[in-house]
Each structure stands twice: as structure tokens, then as C-alpha cells.
Scaffold this active site. Structure first.
Site, mmCIF file in Angstrom:
data_model
loop_
_atom_site.group_PDB
_atom_site.id
_atom_site.type_symbol
_atom_site.label_atom_id
_atom_site.label_comp_id
_atom_site.label_asym_id
_atom_site.label_seq_id
_atom_site.Cartn_x
_atom_site.Cartn_y
_atom_site.Cartn_z
ATOM 1 N N ASP A 15 -7.900 7.809 3.722
ATOM 2 C CA ASP A 15 -8.819 6.898 4.396
ATOM 3 C C ASP A 15 -10.082 7.661 4.806
ATOM 4 O O ASP A 15 -10.011 8.792 5.298
ATOM 5 C CB ASP A 15 -8.155 6.275 5.629
ATOM 6 C CG ASP A 15 -8.905 5.048 6.128
ATOM 7 O OD1 ASP A 15 -8.367 3.934 6.013
ATOM 8 O OD2 ASP A 15 -10.040 5.208 6.639
ATOM 9 N N HIS A 17 -1.595 1.076 4.912
ATOM 10 C CA HIS A 17 -1.973 2.287 5.636
ATOM 11 C C HIS A 17 -0.708 3.111 5.852
ATOM 12 O O HIS A 17 0.261 2.606 6.447
ATOM 13 C CB HIS A 17 -2.569 1.953 7.008
ATOM 14 C CG HIS A 17 -3.840 1.161 6.974
ATOM 15 N ND1 HIS A 17 -5.076 1.725 7.179
ATOM 16 C CD2 HIS A 17 -4.062 -0.168 6.772
ATOM 17 C CE1 HIS A 17 -6.013 0.785 7.120
ATOM 18 N NE2 HIS A 17 -5.419 -0.371 6.871
ATOM 19 N N HIS A 62 -3.715 -3.346 0.743
ATOM 20 C CA HIS A 62 -3.535 -1.914 0.930
ATOM 21 C C HIS A 62 -2.573 -1.677 2.084
ATOM 22 O O HIS A 62 -2.539 -2.432 3.054
ATOM 23 C CB HIS A 62 -4.873 -1.203 1.193
ATOM 24 C CG HIS A 62 -5.697 -1.801 2.287
ATOM 25 N ND1 HIS A 62 -6.425 -2.956 2.115
ATOM 26 C CD2 HIS A 62 -5.887 -1.432 3.570
ATOM 27 C CE1 HIS A 62 -7.042 -3.251 3.246
ATOM 28 N NE2 HIS A 62 -6.720 -2.348 4.154
ATOM 29 N N ASN A 70 -2.820 -4.821 7.085
ATOM 30 C CA ASN A 70 -3.529 -5.875 7.798
ATOM 31 C C ASN A 70 -3.759 -7.030 6.835
ATOM 32 O O ASN A 70 -4.235 -6.823 5.715
ATOM 33 C CB ASN A 70 -4.863 -5.342 8.331
ATOM 34 C CG ASN A 70 -4.654 -4.298 9.415
ATOM 35 O OD1 ASN A 70 -3.779 -4.449 10.265
ATOM 36 N ND2 ASN A 70 -5.432 -3.232 9.394
#
Ligand code: AMP
Length: 113
Positions: A30, A101, A99, A86
Site C-alpha cells: 500500500d 488489505h 482488494h 472495504n
């Protein structure tokens, strides 16, 4: 998807710090890490979020979770890690390409939200 940030990363049009790749999955660090280890794991097939995951094959979806497990092992996250996706505006999703995390490397708070 033409204007998707993560599709551009997949095509190499935007640079990324790649940590893992297979036929179904790409993972990269990230750009604004929230933890010592903060990696994004994405399916190569574009879907906007988990809400559209029915557009992925079971193999494509499972590949994301298998990749997370493999990356966590390589990143020495034996003490534990957290996986978050999310989904949509209430969850503050900012990039509309599914995606996960992968967060770890130090103690996290017990609760989220
Ligand atoms: P989310 O808010 O769940 O949609 O997460 C999007 C994530 O993408 C954020 O944590 C951003 O820091 C990250 N991000 C945005 N642009 C890039 C980029 N070019 N390379 C790596 N990570 C990025």
C-alpha cells in the site's frame, strides 16, 4: 477497466511495489501504509468490490485468500495479521477494484469501527 487505478497497476502503467503474483492475483505494498506491513491483494479480473464477487470464479476468489496466507508466511506475520476489504461508501472504499488489505507487523486494537 480503462480508468481503474488497480487495473493500471496490473498493466504496469502505474508502478507498484509488487510482493506476489500468480495467474489470478497480484499483491503490492500500500502506498500509504497503516501498519508496518500493509499489502493489497487484488484479483486480476476486475470486479468493483466483494459485492460483485459473484462475477469471479470460485478459483479466482479462493486464489486471493490463498495468496494472503502465502504472503503472510513470507512476510513473517506468524504473530498474526488482519484482513480487511472495504465494500462500498459506508465502508469508505476509495478504489473500486476488489482488494484485500493485509495488515500486520505490530499489535492492533481489539475492535474496529
Ligand atoms: P480502500 O480505501 O479500501 O479502497 O483502499 C484503497 C487503498 O489503496 C488505500 O489504502 C490507498 O492507500 C491505496 N492506494 C491508492 N493508490 C495506490 C497506489 N498507487 N499504490 C498502492 N496503493 C495505493
Amino acid at each position: 477497466m480503462e480508468n481503474c487505478l488497480f487495473c493500471k497497476i496490473l498493466k504496469g502503467e502505474i508502478p507498484s511495489d509488487k510482493v506476489y503474483e500468480d495467474e489470478n492475483v497480484l499483491a503490492f505494498r500500500d502506498i500509504a501504509p497503516q501498519m508496518p506491513t500493509h499489502i493489497l491483494v487484488i484479483p486480476k479480473q476486475h470486479v468493483s468490490s466483494l459485492a460483485e464477487a459473484d462475477q469471479l470464479t470460485d478459483a479466482q476468489l479462493a486464489a486471493c485468500l490463498r495468496a494472503i496466507r502465502e504472503i503472510a508466511r513470507k512476510e513473517n506475520l506468524a504473530e498474526g495479521y488482519r484482513v480487511i476489504t472495504n465494500c462500498g461508501p459506508h465502508a469508505c472504499q476509495s478504489v473500486p477494484h476488489l482488494h484485500f488489505h493485509l495488515l500486520g507487523g505490530s499489535q492492533m486494537a481489539e475492535r474496529m469501527g
